[in-house]
Design an enzyme around this catalytic site. Structure first.
Site, PDB file in Angstrom:
ATOM      1  N   HIS A 142     -34.082 120.366  35.813  1.00 40.11           N
ATOM      2  CA  HIS A 142     -35.285 120.506  36.631  1.00 40.11           C
ATOM      3  C   HIS A 142     -36.554 120.398  35.788  1.00 40.11           C
ATOM      4  O   HIS A 142     -37.650 120.596  36.306  1.00 40.11           O
ATOM      5  CB  HIS A 142     -35.269 121.849  37.377  1.00 40.11           C
ATOM      6  CG  HIS A 142     -34.269 121.889  38.489  1.00 40.11           C
ATOM      7  ND1 HIS A 142     -34.017 123.013  39.246  1.00 40.11           N
ATOM      8  CD2 HIS A 142     -33.439 120.923  38.986  1.00 40.11           C
ATOM      9  CE1 HIS A 142     -33.077 122.758  40.145  1.00 40.11           C
ATOM     10  NE2 HIS A 142     -32.713 121.499  40.006  1.00 40.11           N
ATOM     11  N   THR A 143     -36.400 120.092  34.521  1.00 40.01           N
ATOM     12  CA  THR A 143     -37.565 119.768  33.708  1.00 40.01           C
ATOM     13  C   THR A 143     -38.158 118.433  34.156  1.00 40.01           C
ATOM     14  O   THR A 143     -39.260 118.065  33.767  1.00 40.01           O
ATOM     15  CB  THR A 143     -37.189 119.701  32.213  1.00 40.01           C
ATOM     16  OG1 THR A 143     -38.372 119.524  31.445  1.00 40.01           O
ATOM     17  CG2 THR A 143     -36.255 118.546  31.918  1.00 40.01           C
TER      18      THR A 143
ATOM     19  N   GLY B 162     -15.284 116.537  42.954  1.00 39.04           N
ATOM     20  CA  GLY B 162     -15.231 116.047  41.588  1.00 39.04           C
ATOM     21  C   GLY B 162     -15.956 114.722  41.428  1.00 39.04           C
ATOM     22  O   GLY B 162     -16.473 114.144  42.379  1.00 39.04           O
TER      23      GLY B 162
ATOM     24  N   HIS C 277     -24.609 115.922  42.464  1.00 40.36           N
ATOM     25  CA  HIS C 277     -24.118 116.057  43.837  1.00 40.36           C
ATOM     26  C   HIS C 277     -22.741 115.429  43.996  1.00 40.36           C
ATOM     27  O   HIS C 277     -21.924 115.908  44.786  1.00 40.36           O
ATOM     28  CB  HIS C 277     -25.109 115.414  44.814  1.00 40.36           C
ATOM     29  CG  HIS C 277     -26.224 116.320  45.214  1.00 40.36           C
ATOM     30  ND1 HIS C 277     -26.380 116.819  46.495  1.00 40.36           N
ATOM     31  CD2 HIS C 277     -27.257 116.842  44.496  1.00 40.36           C
ATOM     32  CE1 HIS C 277     -27.439 117.599  46.551  1.00 40.36           C
ATOM     33  NE2 HIS C 277     -27.997 117.623  45.349  1.00 40.36           N
ATOM     34  N   ASP C 278     -22.483 114.375  43.257  1.00 41.30           N
ATOM     35  CA  ASP C 278     -21.168 113.754  43.331  1.00 41.30           C
ATOM     36  C   ASP C 278     -20.106 114.662  42.725  1.00 41.30           C
ATOM     37  O   ASP C 278     -19.074 114.933  43.345  1.00 41.30           O
ATOM     38  CB  ASP C 278     -21.172 112.410  42.604  1.00 41.30           C
ATOM     39  CG  ASP C 278     -19.814 111.725  42.663  1.00 41.30           C
ATOM     40  OD1 ASP C 278     -19.229 111.681  43.769  1.00 41.30           O
ATOM     41  OD2 ASP C 278     -19.340 111.234  41.632  1.00 41.30           O
TER      42      ASP C 278
END
Length: 347
Positions: A213-214, A97, A91-92
């Site tokens: 997403h594992t 960036g 998200h950062d």
């Protein structure tokens, strides 16, 4: 008029002699400019080129050790933080960036956005930063801490190692509405591809980084549209495994903020099971399952599902690329925050 090869050769030789004669008669040195040959332009230095593996070797040699120890301590107490730190880093980096703008804590910033409401791990970064300020004051940026902590969280969860180059500066700007542009699980593949390409990441990076997403969890809000009224049909998403839907998801999701593991089979382990799940229609988010069905991304899913070593090696490559997105590396571009929650006070 056509020239035979022998005649053409003679013409070329004569032209060459003529050029030499003209240059010598003017008594000018033979240079690239005199022959109208353009010099190759120097390649522009990219911001990420200014990052280096030895950035803190002299100023804070213990930095990586402190980050690794702290991340390990926190994840030992709560294993779900491994996935949370990885998500926080994503998200950062995809908003302004990798500049730690997601960590700033004030009104109307990225951290207060709807897309950020389930982000976790801020206290981990704060703890690391506090220790580094004790050991090496005003030296290690919050952006570098978050990037290295993500690598260490991945390793602790069973994932691959990669070298993290350092030298990022912390940004001073964080805007709420920009954070809400981060994909939230209901986009189509074209939208995802465009989002990643705008940040210098390709389709392989998209599919590989989705493999994070594992691990981790999603709120039911992100996929509830798939459970009963998909696209206004009043029926479930047909691409969702019916047993998974009826025997688990419908029972699990009583409220929008209830959490469900993204990987239904091995949720606590970093492995390529995520891709195998997509083959069985066990992708939790619609964006996950669409990676398998879309002809552009489907072949990547198939390859990563069948070759575990390929997933690990490519994940390392894609994570390095993610960590280099729009980094601030020049002195006038950012700062080294003393507290990751706030921009430094003006002197």
């Amino acid at each position: 008029m056509k020239l035979c090869s022998s005649t053409l050769s003679v013409v070329l030789v004569l032209l060459e002699l003529f050029m030499i004669d003209v240059v010598s008669s003017t008594k000018l040195p033979v240079t690239a400019a005199s022959l109208n040959v353009k010099k190759p332009q120097a390649k522009a230095v990219r911001a990420e080129d200014l990052l280096s593996f030895n950035h803190y070797v002299k100023t804070c040699p213990q930095a990586e050790g402190i980050i690794q120890q702290k991340v390990g301590d926190w994840i030992q107490k709560d294993f779900t933080l491994a996935a949370s730190i990885i998500r926080l880093h994503f998200h950062d980096c995809v908003v302004r960036g990798c500049d730690a703008s997601i960590l700033l804590n004030h009104q109307a910033n990225e951290r207060r956005a709807f897309a950020s409401r389930t982000l976790r791990g801020f206290e981990v970064i704060d703890d690391i930063k506090a220790e580094l300020e004790r050991q090496c004051p005003k030296t290690v940026s919050c952006a570098d801490i978050l990037t290295a902590a993500t690598r260490d969280a991945t390793i602790i969860a069973g994932g691959p190692f990669w070298e993290v180059p350092f030298g990022r500066k912390d940004g001073k700007i964080s805007i709420l509405k920009e954070a809400d542009m981060v994909p939230q699980g209901q986009e189509n593949i074209t939208q995802l591809i465009n989002f990643f390409q705008a940040r210098g990441l390709n389709m392989l990076d998209l599919v590989t980084l989705s493999g994070a997403h594992t691990m981790g969890r999603s709120s039911c809000h992100a996929f509830k549209h798939r459970l009963s009224n998909f696209n206004g049909t009043r029926k479930p998403d047909p691409s969702l495994n019916s047993m998974y839907l009826n025997n688990f998801l419908k029972k699990k999701c009583k409220n929008d903020l209830d959490l469900v593991y993204l990987d239904a089979i091995t949720p606590k382990t970093f492995d390529p099971m995520y891709y195998s799940n997509l083959n069985k229609k066990l992708g939790l988010l619609s964006t996950d399952q669409l990676l398998k069905s879309d002809k552009r991304t489907g072949p990547f899913v198939t390859a990563l599902a069948s070759q575990p070593s390929l997933f690990e090696s490519q994940f390392s490559v894609s994570m390095v690329k993610l960590g280099n997105v729009q980094v601030l590396t020049r002195p006038n571009e950012g700062e080294i925050r003393v507290n990751c929650n706030f921009v430094n006070a003006k002197k």
